[in-house]
Design a protein around this motif. Structure first.
Motif, PDB file in Angstrom:
ATOM      1  N   LEU A  18       0.838  -1.189   0.000  1.00 33.40           N
ATOM      2  CA  LEU A  18       0.000   0.000   0.000  1.00 33.40           C
ATOM      3  C   LEU A  18       0.876   1.242   0.000  1.00 33.40           C
ATOM      4  CD1 LEU A  18      -2.487  -1.011   2.858  1.00 33.40           C
ATOM      5  CD2 LEU A  18      -2.728  -1.430   0.411  1.00 33.40           C
ATOM      6  N   ASN A  19       0.327   2.343  -0.516  1.00 38.07           N
ATOM      7  CA  ASN A  19       1.034   3.612  -0.391  1.00 38.07           C
ATOM      8  C   ASN A  19       0.660   4.224   0.966  1.00 38.07           C
ATOM      9  OD1 ASN A  19      -1.392   5.131  -0.645  1.00 38.07           O
ATOM     10  ND2 ASN A  19      -1.193   5.165  -2.868  1.00 38.07           N
ATOM     11  N   LYS A  20       1.229   5.372   1.268  1.00 36.21           N
ATOM     12  CA  LYS A  20       1.033   5.961   2.596  1.00 36.21           C
ATOM     13  C   LYS A  20      -0.435   6.302   2.865  1.00 36.21           C
ATOM     14  CE  LYS A  20       4.189   8.707   4.290  1.00 36.21           C
ATOM     15  NZ  LYS A  20       5.002   9.881   4.648  1.00 36.21           N
ATOM     16  N   ARG A  21      -1.129   6.861   1.894  1.00 39.24           N
ATOM     17  CA  ARG A  21      -2.543   7.190   2.100  1.00 39.24           C
ATOM     18  C   ARG A  21      -3.385   5.937   2.314  1.00 39.24           C
ATOM     19  NH1 ARG A  21      -3.021  12.398   1.755  1.00 39.24           N
ATOM     20  NH2 ARG A  21      -1.896  13.616   0.229  1.00 39.24           N
ATOM     21  N   GLN A  22      -3.088   4.887   1.567  1.00 39.22           N
ATOM     22  CA  GLN A  22      -3.837   3.649   1.709  1.00 39.22           C
ATOM     23  C   GLN A  22      -3.602   2.999   3.068  1.00 39.22           C
ATOM     24  OE1 GLN A  22      -2.179   1.867  -1.827  1.00 39.22           O
ATOM     25  NE2 GLN A  22      -4.163   1.920  -2.868  1.00 39.22           N
ATOM     26  N   VAL A  23      -2.345   2.985   3.535  1.00 39.09           N
ATOM     27  CA  VAL A  23      -2.074   2.371   4.836  1.00 39.09           C
ATOM     28  C   VAL A  23      -2.690   3.212   5.955  1.00 39.09           C
ATOM     29  CG1 VAL A  23       0.200   3.334   5.452  1.00 39.09           C
ATOM     30  CG2 VAL A  23      -0.369   1.007   6.083  1.00 39.09           C
ATOM     31  N   ALA A  24      -2.723   4.524   5.805  1.00 38.21           N
ATOM     32  CA  ALA A  24      -3.397   5.382   6.798  1.00 38.21           C
ATOM     33  C   ALA A  24      -4.894   5.063   6.840  1.00 38.21           C
ATOM     34  CB  ALA A  24      -3.172   6.853   6.469  1.00 38.21           C
ATOM     35  N   ARG A  25      -5.489   4.914   5.689  1.00 39.66           N
ATOM     36  CA  ARG A  25      -6.911   4.564   5.609  1.00 39.66           C
ATOM     37  C   ARG A  25      -7.148   3.164   6.197  1.00 39.66           C
ATOM     38  NH1 ARG A  25      -8.056   4.546   0.000  1.00 39.66           N
ATOM     39  NH2 ARG A  25      -7.252   6.649   0.092  1.00 39.66           N
ATOM     40  N   TYR A  31      -2.813  10.696   7.831  1.00 40.79           N
ATOM     41  CA  TYR A  31      -1.609  10.596   7.000  1.00 40.79           C
ATOM     42  C   TYR A  31      -0.357  10.968   7.802  1.00 40.79           C
ATOM     43  CZ  TYR A  31       1.194  11.439   2.746  1.00 40.79           C
ATOM     44  OH  TYR A  31       2.145  11.413   1.764  1.00 40.79           O
ATOM     45  N   ALA A  32      -0.441  12.023   8.602  1.00 34.78           N
ATOM     46  CA  ALA A  32       0.708  12.481   9.388  1.00 34.78           C
ATOM     47  C   ALA A  32       1.125  11.452  10.434  1.00 34.78           C
ATOM     48  CB  ALA A  32       0.385  13.810  10.061  1.00 34.78           C
ATOM     49  N   THR A  33       0.187  10.688  10.946  1.00 29.04           N
ATOM     50  CA  THR A  33       0.511   9.649  11.926  1.00 29.04           C
ATOM     51  C   THR A  33       1.427   8.600  11.307  1.00 29.04           C
ATOM     52  OG1 THR A  33      -1.547  10.002  13.123  1.00 29.04           O
ATOM     53  CG2 THR A  33      -0.464   7.869  13.440  1.00 29.04           C
ATOM     54  N   ILE A  34       1.186   8.243  10.061  1.00 28.77           N
ATOM     55  CA  ILE A  34       2.050   7.278   9.386  1.00 28.77           C
ATOM     56  C   ILE A  34       3.463   7.833   9.300  1.00 28.77           C
ATOM     57  CG2 ILE A  34       2.470   5.998   7.242  1.00 28.77           C
ATOM     58  CD1 ILE A  34       0.028   5.032   8.916  1.00 28.77           C
ATOM     59  N   SER A  35       3.604   9.095   8.937  1.00 29.68           N
ATOM     60  CA  SER A  35       4.930   9.728   8.869  1.00 29.68           C
ATOM     61  C   SER A  35       5.619   9.692  10.230  1.00 29.68           C
ATOM     62  CB  SER A  35       4.814  11.172   8.394  1.00 29.68           C
ATOM     63  OG  SER A  35       4.305  11.215   7.086  1.00 29.68           O
ATOM     64  N   SER A  42       9.609   3.333  13.872  1.00 33.82           N
ATOM     65  CA  SER A  42      10.149   2.370  12.904  1.00 33.82           C
ATOM     66  C   SER A  42       9.086   1.512  12.225  1.00 33.82           C
ATOM     67  CB  SER A  42      11.185   1.463  13.578  1.00 33.82           C
ATOM     68  OG  SER A  42      12.232   2.221  14.099  1.00 33.82           O
ATOM     69  N   LEU A  43       7.985   2.157  11.805  1.00 33.27           N
ATOM     70  CA  LEU A  43       6.994   1.451  11.007  1.00 33.27           C
ATOM     71  C   LEU A  43       7.688   0.941   9.751  1.00 33.27           C
ATOM     72  CD1 LEU A  43       3.969   0.711  10.471  1.00 33.27           C
ATOM     73  CD2 LEU A  43       3.798   2.879   9.251  1.00 33.27           C
TER      74      LEU A  43
END
Length: 72
Positions: A18-25, A31-35, A42-43
């Protein structure tokens, strides 16, 4: 907009990336939480030809490890 689609055979063979938006969803976080998790916690992420992706299985394992550490 990219949607997560049914990938029955592909997920078991290759893993689901998944890309970052997909994994956040997927995780129901912003989105910022994933970052932040990538930087501070260390995600796990995979870089393929300069494109960052997140393996669903690795993300699930990462969450399980964190859940086990906090429940002790």
């Amino acid at each position: 907009m990219n949607n997560i689609t049914n990938t029955e055979g592909l997920e078991s063979q290759f893993g689901m990336l998944l890309n970052k938006r997909q994994v956040a969803r997927y995780l129901n976080v912003c989105y910022a939480t994933i970052s932040n998790w990538v930087t501070r916690e260390s995600l796990p992420q995979i870089k393929l030809c300069g494109v960052v992706r997140y393996d669903v299985t690795a993300v699930k394992e990462w969450i399980a490890e964190r859940s086990n550490n906090t429940s002790a």
